[in-house]
Design a protein around this motif. Sequence first.
Motif, short mmCIF file in Angstrom:
data_model
loop_
_atom_site.label_atom_id
_atom_site.label_comp_id
_atom_site.label_asym_id
_atom_site.label_seq_id
_atom_site.Cartn_x
_atom_site.Cartn_y
_atom_site.Cartn_z
N TRP A 141 8.11 0.18 -7.39
CA TRP A 141 8.38 -0.75 -6.29
C TRP A 141 9.85 -1.12 -6.17
CZ3 TRP A 141 4.16 -4.77 -8.16
CH2 TRP A 141 2.89 -4.17 -8.07
N THR A 144 11.73 -0.66 -2.54
CA THR A 144 11.33 -1.51 -1.43
C THR A 144 11.52 -2.99 -1.74
OG1 THR A 144 9.02 -1.45 -2.19
CG2 THR A 144 9.69 0.18 -0.54
N SER A 150 9.44 -6.06 -0.28
CA SER A 150 8.08 -5.64 -0.02
C SER A 150 7.59 -4.70 -1.12
CB SER A 150 7.97 -4.93 1.34
OG SER A 150 8.64 -3.68 1.29
N ARG A 152 4.77 -1.57 -1.54
CA ARG A 152 3.82 -0.61 -0.96
C ARG A 152 3.08 0.02 -2.13
NH1 ARG A 152 1.31 0.38 3.90
NH2 ARG A 152 1.35 2.58 4.51
N ASP A 153 1.83 -0.35 -2.29
CA ASP A 153 1.08 0.06 -3.48
C ASP A 153 0.35 1.38 -3.23
OD1 ASP A 153 -0.03 -0.63 -6.17
OD2 ASP A 153 -1.88 -0.44 -5.04
N TRP A 154 0.41 2.27 -4.23
CA TRP A 154 -0.16 3.60 -4.10
C TRP A 154 -1.49 3.77 -4.84
CZ3 TRP A 154 4.48 7.49 -4.99
CH2 TRP A 154 5.34 7.42 -3.89
N GLU A 197 -1.85 -6.57 -6.19
CA GLU A 197 -1.33 -7.68 -5.39
C GLU A 197 -0.95 -8.85 -6.29
OE1 GLU A 197 -2.37 -10.06 -1.26
OE2 GLU A 197 -3.96 -8.98 -2.33
N GLU A 212 6.16 -9.14 0.29
CA GLU A 212 5.10 -8.69 1.19
C GLU A 212 4.35 -7.53 0.53
OE1 GLU A 212 4.57 -6.71 5.63
OE2 GLU A 212 6.53 -7.43 4.96
N SER A 214 1.29 -4.50 0.59
CA SER A 214 0.37 -3.66 1.36
C SER A 214 -0.08 -2.49 0.50
CB SER A 214 1.05 -3.14 2.64
OG SER A 214 2.16 -2.33 2.32
N VAL A 215 -1.25 -1.96 0.84
CA VAL A 215 -1.81 -0.82 0.12
C VAL A 215 -1.72 0.41 1.02
CG1 VAL A 215 -3.87 0.15 -0.97
CG2 VAL A 215 -3.38 -2.29 -1.19
N ALA A 216 -1.11 1.45 0.52
CA ALA A 216 -1.01 2.69 1.28
C ALA A 216 -2.37 3.36 1.38
CB ALA A 216 -0.02 3.64 0.62
N GLU A 220 -2.16 8.98 2.76
CA GLU A 220 -0.70 8.94 2.61
C GLU A 220 -0.30 9.25 1.17
OE1 GLU A 220 2.68 5.46 2.45
OE2 GLU A 220 1.16 5.32 4.04
#
Length: 279
Positions: A141, A144, A150, A152-154, A197, A212, A214-216, A220
């Motif tokens: 992370w 980002t 932010s 963006r979780d994979w 999260e 912030e 979010s989950v990819a 993706e």
Amino acid sequence: MILVTGATGKVGREAVEQLVALGREVRALSRKPEEAGLPEGVEVVAGSPADPGSLAAAFDGVAQALVVLSGDVAGEARNVAKAAADAGVEHIVFLSSASVLHPLSHGIKEEHRAAEEAITASGAATTFLRPGPFHANTSWWIKTVRENSSVRDWIGNNPGAPIDEYDIASSAVAALTGDGHRGEAYVLTGPEVLTSEEQARVLGEVLGRELEFSVAPQEEVVEVFAGITGDRPAAVTNVAALHSPEVPWARPTAAVRDLTGREPRPYRQWAVANAAVFG
């Protein structure tokens, strides 16, 4: 003599330092010995588990080994097993993965299962350490978080008990220096159940700003993994397994405490120690 492969990685380096502090005789295997930067007194030899020709000298006179692998895990394990068998090594502590216990079939699971089988076939006594996700996985992370606060979780947002690399290394040292660990396999986790999260929230609190989250989508992530490895079918199964709620690290185990005599480190402690890299 204790040999450590992967001696300049996060787990291997920490294990070497702890073994030296205990007064143990340590030999470290490194692709670039001149850049290893390991403690004084460590015998650093050139080589790699991926290079079978380099292993005979590395294992000569070795009683025990901590085997940490990367890349072609199963292939490297076969190389190590042959060298260990030829040298008459007594005990191998192998850093495997809790994925070998995953209910879904996937590439990471099969690689580590094959590696465990190869290490067993060496004839040495074995101790398998099977950690789940590392605290340091959240280093993904950094970019980002630095750029726009932010994450963006994979790997989905299912709960699990991630572990600190320090605790993996400490468990390995305990298995090498203590009694009663030969023939055992330990699932290693941290002390607490967190979603990705919740990890992002903890990291944000440490950094003093809200992140912030979010989950990819899995599609993706498959494209990202396939682009890295070139193996799309393996990417599909690995991503499905990582997103599954049925993971072996879904709840804390007592393994670190049983091995080391203390509680494992929580994620917040890792975040505090590594806050600077997130900017």
